[in-house]
Design a protein around this motif. Structure first.
Motif, PDB file in Angstrom:
ATOM      1  N   ALA A   1       4.979   1.562  -7.269  1.00  0.00           N
ATOM      2  CA  ALA A   1       6.105   2.130  -6.534  1.00  0.00           C
ATOM      3  C   ALA A   1       7.036   1.053  -5.999  1.00  0.00           C
ATOM      4  CB  ALA A   1       5.607   2.993  -5.381  1.00  0.00           C
ATOM      5  N   GLY A   2       6.531  -0.173  -5.926  1.00  0.00           N
ATOM      6  CA  GLY A   2       7.352  -1.261  -5.412  1.00  0.00           C
ATOM      7  C   GLY A   2       8.343  -1.792  -6.414  1.00  0.00           C
TER       8      GLY A   2
ATOM      9  N   THR B   1       8.535  -1.268 -14.463  1.00  0.00           N
ATOM     10  CA  THR B   1       8.963  -1.257 -13.070  1.00  0.00           C
ATOM     11  C   THR B   1       8.943   0.142 -12.452  1.00  0.00           C
ATOM     12  OG1 THR B   1      11.258  -1.092 -13.807  1.00  0.00           O
ATOM     13  CG2 THR B   1      10.422  -3.301 -13.351  1.00  0.00           C
TER      14      THR B   1
ATOM     15  N   ARG C   1       0.846  -1.180   0.000  1.00  0.00           N
ATOM     16  CA  ARG C   1       0.000   0.000   0.000  1.00  0.00           C
ATOM     17  C   ARG C   1       0.873   1.219   0.000  1.00  0.00           C
ATOM     18  NH1 ARG C   1      -4.861  -0.627   3.323  1.00  0.00           N
ATOM     19  NH2 ARG C   1      -5.356  -1.632   1.364  1.00  0.00           N
ATOM     20  N   LEU C   2       0.614   2.063  -0.932  1.00  0.00           N
ATOM     21  CA  LEU C   2       1.369   3.288  -1.001  1.00  0.00           C
ATOM     22  C   LEU C   2       0.392   4.386  -1.306  1.00  0.00           C
ATOM     23  CD1 LEU C   2       4.267   4.490  -1.089  1.00  0.00           C
ATOM     24  CD2 LEU C   2       4.045   4.407  -3.565  1.00  0.00           C
TER      25      LEU C   2
ATOM     26  N   ALA D   1      11.145   4.055  -8.093  1.00  0.00           N
ATOM     27  CA  ALA D   1      11.395   2.623  -8.165  1.00  0.00           C
ATOM     28  C   ALA D   1      12.759   2.309  -8.729  1.00  0.00           C
ATOM     29  CB  ALA D   1      10.325   1.957  -9.003  1.00  0.00           C
TER      30      ALA D   1
ATOM     31  N   PHE E   1       8.274   2.777   4.010  1.00  0.00           N
ATOM     32  CA  PHE E   1       8.974   1.487   4.067  1.00  0.00           C
ATOM     33  C   PHE E   1       9.168   0.965   2.653  1.00  0.00           C
ATOM     34  CE2 PHE E   1       9.024  -3.194   4.239  1.00  0.00           C
ATOM     35  CZ  PHE E   1      10.094  -3.388   5.100  1.00  0.00           C
TER      36      PHE E   1
ATOM     37  N   ALA F   1      12.711   0.868  -4.012  1.00  0.00           N
ATOM     38  CA  ALA F   1      11.288   0.629  -4.245  1.00  0.00           C
ATOM     39  C   ALA F   1      10.537   0.917  -2.953  1.00  0.00           C
ATOM     40  CB  ALA F   1      11.051  -0.817  -4.663  1.00  0.00           C
ATOM     41  N   VAL F   2       9.405   1.567  -3.096  1.00  0.00           N
ATOM     42  CA  VAL F   2       8.618   1.935  -1.911  1.00  0.00           C
ATOM     43  C   VAL F   2       7.416   1.015  -1.807  1.00  0.00           C
ATOM     44  CG1 VAL F   2       7.298   3.741  -0.771  1.00  0.00           C
ATOM     45  CG2 VAL F   2       9.367   4.324  -2.063  1.00  0.00           C
ATOM     46  N   TYR F   3       7.317   0.314  -0.689  1.00  0.00           N
ATOM     47  CA  TYR F   3       6.195  -0.600  -0.508  1.00  0.00           C
ATOM     48  C   TYR F   3       4.967   0.095   0.068  1.00  0.00           C
ATOM     49  CZ  TYR F   3       9.635  -4.329  -1.284  1.00  0.00           C
ATOM     50  OH  TYR F   3      10.590  -5.139  -1.817  1.00  0.00           O
ATOM     51  N   TRP F   4       5.192   0.943   1.045  1.00  0.00           N
ATOM     52  CA  TRP F   4       4.052   1.635   1.634  1.00  0.00           C
ATOM     53  C   TRP F   4       4.522   2.837   2.443  1.00  0.00           C
ATOM     54  CZ3 TRP F   4       4.820   1.513   6.850  1.00  0.00           C
ATOM     55  CH2 TRP F   4       5.422   0.376   7.406  1.00  0.00           C
ATOM     56  N   THR F   5       3.573   3.698   2.665  1.00  0.00           N
ATOM     57  CA  THR F   5       3.822   4.809   3.576  1.00  0.00           C
ATOM     58  C   THR F   5       2.655   4.908   4.547  1.00  0.00           C
ATOM     59  OG1 THR F   5       2.732   6.432   2.149  1.00  0.00           O
ATOM     60  CG2 THR F   5       5.098   6.121   1.832  1.00  0.00           C
TER      61      THR F   5
END
Lengths: 623, 151
Positions: A116-117, A267, A2-3, B29, B76, B46-50
């Protein structure tokens, strides 16, 4: 995963949904195929002491809060995130765009893989549980190996990092060795309602995926326009080309005057890298939608309009010898030309034919395509037994790529020999019979037995050339005829032939005929015996052997003793009149020495050629 | 080897001019460092969540655990060494452009147990965490996608 910057509303929604679930007791739902995918990849990726179902349970636990599936709902593979309202996700980076529903959902699928991942997944890949489960299994197994705690494994997923919900679900669906408390949903498929289609991009063929939220399978709360702060997109297409993911919103879906496109490196984070444009390049050739140049033709049918994909009917299947006869009709809306159909028996293709036969009845109900759309063909070889026959129409370009099933029907092909007892002629020494015989279970020549009046009379291998049989049963070849001569006495007989079985089945009658075998022996008459003088006897009569026109011989016996042999060659106009074919020269008239007193005179005609015995023409006594 | 400071002290918000930060990748990313590449380590994040500042959903993962009743902004993700040399010590800075200015924050690169990672081998990945404890700063940056650099 979740972003987003507007997390609270959707988080609360999910929390409410999930919070209503008694985690320790209630079963959890999962699509049948998605579960297969999860277990498959869990098995492939398990490592560092993880069991297959242990990893599968960890993978599954994430999906319920991430996809908002409560109770026994199955998480929707198509789940689209609804919490992020970053400007770049809207058309042309404008939150106030008039194309509000051409929205790029950044998080996709049961595991909510967010762009974003950096995941190497397009929306289509994130939706497909086959690909998404591989990614989830890979990440979780790797993290387990680094630190075998579930809090570390689940850290990339926000829902599992901020509550015990995933732990609770995990303990509910995993008993320490196996999965448990799972309610399967067969209607939730691997793609969750997403459809794979054939498209062209500026004329070049590509695979595309059609994502229509209205067709989402499983927990689809996210389809509701009020389910989150972001819009819910109208249907869109996903295309992957050269490492980039593009999404297209077509005019028919947006209801606007132009189609839209957004793309980015697969990506890359959609929030920072989307490029928006107007687009007139995507054609959904499967459905005949989009920017396809001249529009797909629309066939008007009693069953509604049809475009792109062939339609029709598999009307009839009937068994024949080692083969089947199929018939029906089909039309591709793109063309007036006949198209091919492929015929499958028990899943194996057995033949193809062109649907070019006249079907005036079809032309009457589907106007504008002519009447040359029927098919009727014999397909073989089909072995004896029960079979399922399916017929597929083969799509014609330019639109559509499906070869639709026109139908399936059951048929029973006899495993027994089949053939015919065609003809017979009487001959010496009896009857010559002929016909053909094949066995559906073999192309080999089979045996034929002949019975006369229920008595075995002879056998033969059906191996003579019969081009007519070969033409009717292409699988069999020509050499399946038989001819055999069997003995039969003069008189009426019942003659039957039987095909001798090969493989499954039993011997089978090929036919029976009632045949009159004529007497081929000579015939005639003893007309008179007189004494023209003492010590003599005159014997007269006639005799004919049906096997020859020249005179036949007669033998004369006096009181049982042979007395004379002579040809019955005397002129007998009366006999010639009665048997004109043989003529008058068949009389006999002979005077023999004979003792005084009573003398019995007997005359026998001597057989020539076919026929049985030397029949007595008569006996008379003279004094 | 750099001793891991406590998490709270990892956060450093520094205002610099945006011009000074220009040239950094805007792609979270795949954020390679593009300026000073000759001497700077190359990473992607890479950003998984905030979690927004103040949202009362307590985080409990090996890399970070909230203090009771206190909910800073948390980002994170994962950092990968995309270069050919090990990175040691592992230092990652997150940068947010805000108008003409840039907020900078040091990120924590954590080992699987949650401790500070001493070295990131080429091709290896590790968890990365940014915590912003200042409400005004957090509220300024949490709607913005940051860029990351090895520092």
């Amino acid at each position: 995963m979740r972003l987003g910057r507007v997390v609270v509303p959707i988080v609360l929604l999910v929390a409410t949904l999930v919070g209503a679930v008694p985690e320790q007791a209630a079963a959890r739902g999962m699509g049948s195929t998605p579960l297969d995918d999860i277990r498959f990849w869990a098995d492939q990726k398990k490592a560092c002491g993880l069991g297959r179902d242990q990893l599968a349970a960890m993978m599954m636990a994430v999906t319920y809060p991430e996809a908002g599936a409560s109770g026994e709902q199955a998480p929707s593979p198509m789940t689209l995130s609804r919490y992020d309202t970053a400007a770049r996700l809207y058309a042309f980076g404008d939150r106030n765009t008039p194309w509000q529903r051409a929205f790029w959902h950044p998080g996709v699928g049961m595991w909510a893989f967010d762009s974003a991942g950096g995941w190497n997944l397009t929306a289509a890949g994130a939706i497909s549980t086959f690909y998404a489960a591989e990614q989830a299994a890979t990440v979780m197994a790797s993290r387990w190996c680094a630190n075998p705690t579930r809090s570390h494994v689940w850290a990339p997923w926000f829902a599992c990092s901020t509550s015990t919900v995933c732990e609770d679900i995990y303990n509910n669906i995993y008993d320490g060795s196996s999965l448990r408390n799972i309610t399967l949903h067969p209607g939730v498929g691997r793609d969750g309602g997403m459809e794979t289609r054939a498209c062209t991009l500026a004329g070049e063929p590509v695979t595309c995926w059609y994502v229509d939220p209205a067709r989402a399978q499983g927990a689809n709360w996210w389809v509701n326009p009020s389910a989150g702060p972001s819009p819910i997109s109208v249907p869109f297409y996903v295309v992957s080309v050269n490492g980039r993911e593009a999404r297209y919103w077509l005019k028919p879906d947006t209801g606007l005057s132009t189609s839209l496109k957004a793309d980015k490196p697969i990506t890359a984070n959609a929030r920072t890298s989307l490029t928006w444009s107007f687009a007139s390049e995507l054609c959904d050739v499967t459905a005949g939608r989009g920017d396809c140049g001249p529009g797909a033709r629309v066939a008007t049918t009693p069953w509604g309009p049809r475009t792109a994909t062939p339609f029709g009917s598999f009307d009839v299947v009937s068994p024949t010898v080692g083969a089947i006869d199929v018939s029906g009709w089909t039309i591709d809306p793109d063309t007036n030309d006949p198209i091919d159909v492929h015929v499958y028996v028990d899943g194996q293709i057995v033949g193809a034919t062109n649907a070019s036969g006249s079907r005036a009845d079809v032309a009457a109900v589907v106007p504008g395509y002519g009447d040359r759309h029927g098919f009727a063909a014999r397909m073989g070889r089909v072995a004896g037994g029960n079979h399922q026959v399916c017929v597929y129409a083969i799509n014609a370009p330019p639109f559509g790529n499906d070869n639709p099933l026109l139908g399936c029907r059951g048929v029973q092909v006899s495993p027994n020999p089949t053939g015919s007892f065609d003809s017979w002629v009487t001959s010496s020494p009896g009857i010559r019979v002929a016909g053909w015989a094949v066995d559906a279970d073999s192309t080999a020549q089979i045996g034929v037995h002949v019975y006369v009046d229920d008595q075995f009379a002879g056998q033969v291998v059906a191996g003579t050339s019969r081009p007519d049989v070969g033409a009717a049963f292409l699988w069999a070849g020509n050499d399946h005829g038989y001819e055999i001569e069997v003995d039969a006495l003069p008189g009426r007989h019942t003659v039957c032939t039987y095909g001798i079985n090969v493989g499954p089945g039993t011997n089978a009658p090929l036919g029976c005929k009632t045949i009159d075998v004529p007497d081929r022996a000579p015939f005639g008459w003893l007309d008179s015996v007189t004494r023209p003088s003492a010590g003599t006897a005159r014997v007269t009569g006639w005799a004919i052997d049906p096997d020859r026109i020249p005179p036949t011989d007669v033998h004369v016996y006096l009181n049982g003793a042979f007395a004379a042999s002579l040809p019955a060659a005397a002129n007998r106009p009366d006999v010639g009149a009665a048997f004109p074919f043989f003529g008058p020269s068949h009389g006999y008239d002979v005077t023999l020495a004979a003792p005084a007193g009573s003398v019995e005179v007997c005359v026998y005609a001597i057989n020539w050629g076919p026929g049985w015995g030397n029949p007595r023409l008569g006996c008379k006594t003279v004094n | 080897m750099v001793a891991a400071p406590s998490l709270r002290f990892l956060f450093v918000a520094v205002l610099v001019s945006l011009a000074a930060a220009c040239g950094t990748s805007s792609d979270v990313a795949t954020a390679p460092t593009s300026s000073g590449a000759a001497e700077r380590d190359t990473i992607s994040v890479a950003v998984y969540w905030t979690r927004p500042y103040g949202q009362s959903r307590p985080i409990d993962i090996p890399a970070y655990r909230d203090d009771a009743g206190h909910f800073p902004y948390v980002l994170f993700g994962s950092v990968t060494n995309t270069g050919t040399d090990p990175i040691s010590p592992v230092r990652v800075v997150a940068r947010w452009p805000v108008g003409d200015e840039v907020y900078n924050a040091m990120a924590k690169v954590a080992d699987p147990q949650g401790g500070a990672l001493a070295e990131l081998a080429p091709g290896a990945s590790a968890d990365v965490l940014v915590v912003i404890d200042d409400a005004s700063v957090a509220n300024s940056v949490q709607d913005i996608v940051p860029t990351f650099e090895a520092s």
